[in-house]
Design a protein around this motif. Structure first.
Motif, short mmCIF file in Angstrom:
data_model
loop_
_atom_site.label_atom_id
_atom_site.label_comp_id
_atom_site.label_asym_id
_atom_site.label_seq_id
_atom_site.Cartn_x
_atom_site.Cartn_y
_atom_site.Cartn_z
N ALA A 1 10.93 1.86 3.53
CA ALA A 1 9.93 2.62 2.78
C ALA A 1 9.15 1.69 1.86
CB ALA A 1 10.62 3.72 1.96
N PRO A 2 7.83 1.74 1.91
CA PRO A 2 7.03 0.87 1.04
C PRO A 2 6.89 1.48 -0.36
CG PRO A 2 5.58 2.21 2.37
CD PRO A 2 6.99 2.56 2.79
N MET A 3 6.41 0.69 -1.27
CA MET A 3 6.07 1.21 -2.60
C MET A 3 4.72 1.91 -2.49
SD MET A 3 8.40 0.66 -4.85
CE MET A 3 7.47 0.86 -6.37
N LEU A 4 4.72 3.20 -2.82
CA LEU A 4 3.47 3.95 -2.74
C LEU A 4 2.60 3.67 -3.96
CD1 LEU A 4 4.65 7.47 -1.51
CD2 LEU A 4 3.34 5.78 -0.21
N GLY A 5 1.30 3.67 -3.72
CA GLY A 5 0.37 3.57 -4.84
C GLY A 5 0.28 4.89 -5.56
N ALA A 6 -0.55 4.92 -6.59
CA ALA A 6 -0.68 6.14 -7.39
C ALA A 6 -1.16 7.31 -6.53
CB ALA A 6 -1.66 5.90 -8.55
N GLY A 7 -2.12 7.04 -5.61
CA GLY A 7 -2.62 8.11 -4.76
C GLY A 7 -1.57 8.66 -3.83
#
Length: 302
Positions: free
Chosen positions: A209-215
């Motif tokens: 799982a990647p680090m999601l951005g704010a959006g």
């Protein structure tokens, strides 16, 4: 007048639930475009929904922990989300939703050993009607065996089976509070999706799982809030309407999914898909139609 308004409100609540599920494919695909596998998205979304519902109904947790039957419900509900959410992310949305709605046919087969409900002749006819529709959908070219050919089709069928098992278990757990049932279903979505994703990661089939951005994080929270609202709407509507009315209104999910996916280019409506889909939806609607005994009971209680 009050009863009419209450029924209208209950129907509206069910439509909200069907709408959320019917368009849920879009945020899952949006998260997938950001590198988030649908299994990790499901785990994240249901973690947020589980936490939110636990804050609303903290007393549901002790009952969930001391009731082993709810754990089986959690597994069934979790696998429903694994199958459906993964399938609508990677497959043709209309075909996935139609195959998922083989659920009433699965329910007929599961209810026999679990609830002791022997299938009637009408039930067997509905099963054959649904299977005929599935055969047409699974063989769009009309030139081979009607067998699932893609991962999405297998996942849709497995998700529909799990959903049927979920519904049968909900009927068997009618003495358990609704709050603990909902918490079990949210917890199952969180744990089963996370577990399958973790196993897939060990074999290299599911990326980390990647680090999601704010959006992306905001989209996941909105989806979690949507599922939470949809579940509460379902609880409100289903508790105020006959079961057959609930089932019929919930078929509007097929309409929402079809219109949104075709409009956004996530599905194609071929002639055989439409024909097979018509048979599947007809079988589902027939299974939801009130029986003679149901109509007599309703009239006597009116």
């Amino acid at each position: 007048m009050v009863d009419a308004r209450m029924q209208a409100g209950a129907v509206a609540a069910l439509v909200v639930n069907a709408f959320v599920w019917g368009i849920s494919w879009w945020p899952f695909r949006a998260l997938h475009d950001q590198g988030m596998h649908p299994l990790w998205s499901t785990a994240l979304v249901y973690l947020a929904a589980f936490t939110g519902f636990l804050l609303l109904r903290p007393r549901a947790l002790p009952e969930l922990l001391r009731t082993p039957a709810l754990w089986l419900l959690a597994v069934a509900a979790g696998m429903t989300n694994v199958g459906f959410n993964w399938a609508v992310t990677i497959g043709d949305v209309v075909r996935v939703v139609l195959l998922f709605y083989l659920m009433p046919a699965w329910s007929l087969l599961i209810a026999w050993p679990v609830l002791g409900e022997r299938p009637t002749s009408g039930g067997l006819l509905r099963l054959l009607l649904a299977l005929a529709g599935v055969a047409i959908v699974l063989d769009p070219a009309g030139s081979g065996l009607p067998w699932p050919r893609t991962l999405a089709e297998w996942l849709a069928l497995a998700g529909g089976f799990s959903f049927a098992l979920t519904n049968v278990l909900l009927r068997r757990l009618d003495t358990v509070t609704s709050g603990s049932r909902v918490l079990a279903m949210f917890g199952g979505g969180m744990l089963m999706a996370g577990a399958v994703a973790a196993v897939g990661g060990l074999y290299g089939t599911v990326p980390r799982a990647p680090m999601l951005g704010a959006g992306g994080a905001m989209l996941a929270l909105v989806l979690a809030a949507g599922f939470l609202a949809a579940n509460l709407a379902l609880q409100y509507g289903a508790s105020r309407l006959p079961a057959h009315v609930t089932a019929l209104v919930m078929l509007s999910e097929v309409l929402f999914a079809s219109l949104s996916s075709v409009a956004l280019g996530a599905a194609e409506l071929g002639g055989r898909t439409l024909a097979g889909g018509a048979l599947i939806v007809a079988a589902a609607a027939w299974s939801a139609w009130p029986r003679k005994a149901d109509r007599s009971a309703a009239q006597s209680g009116a």
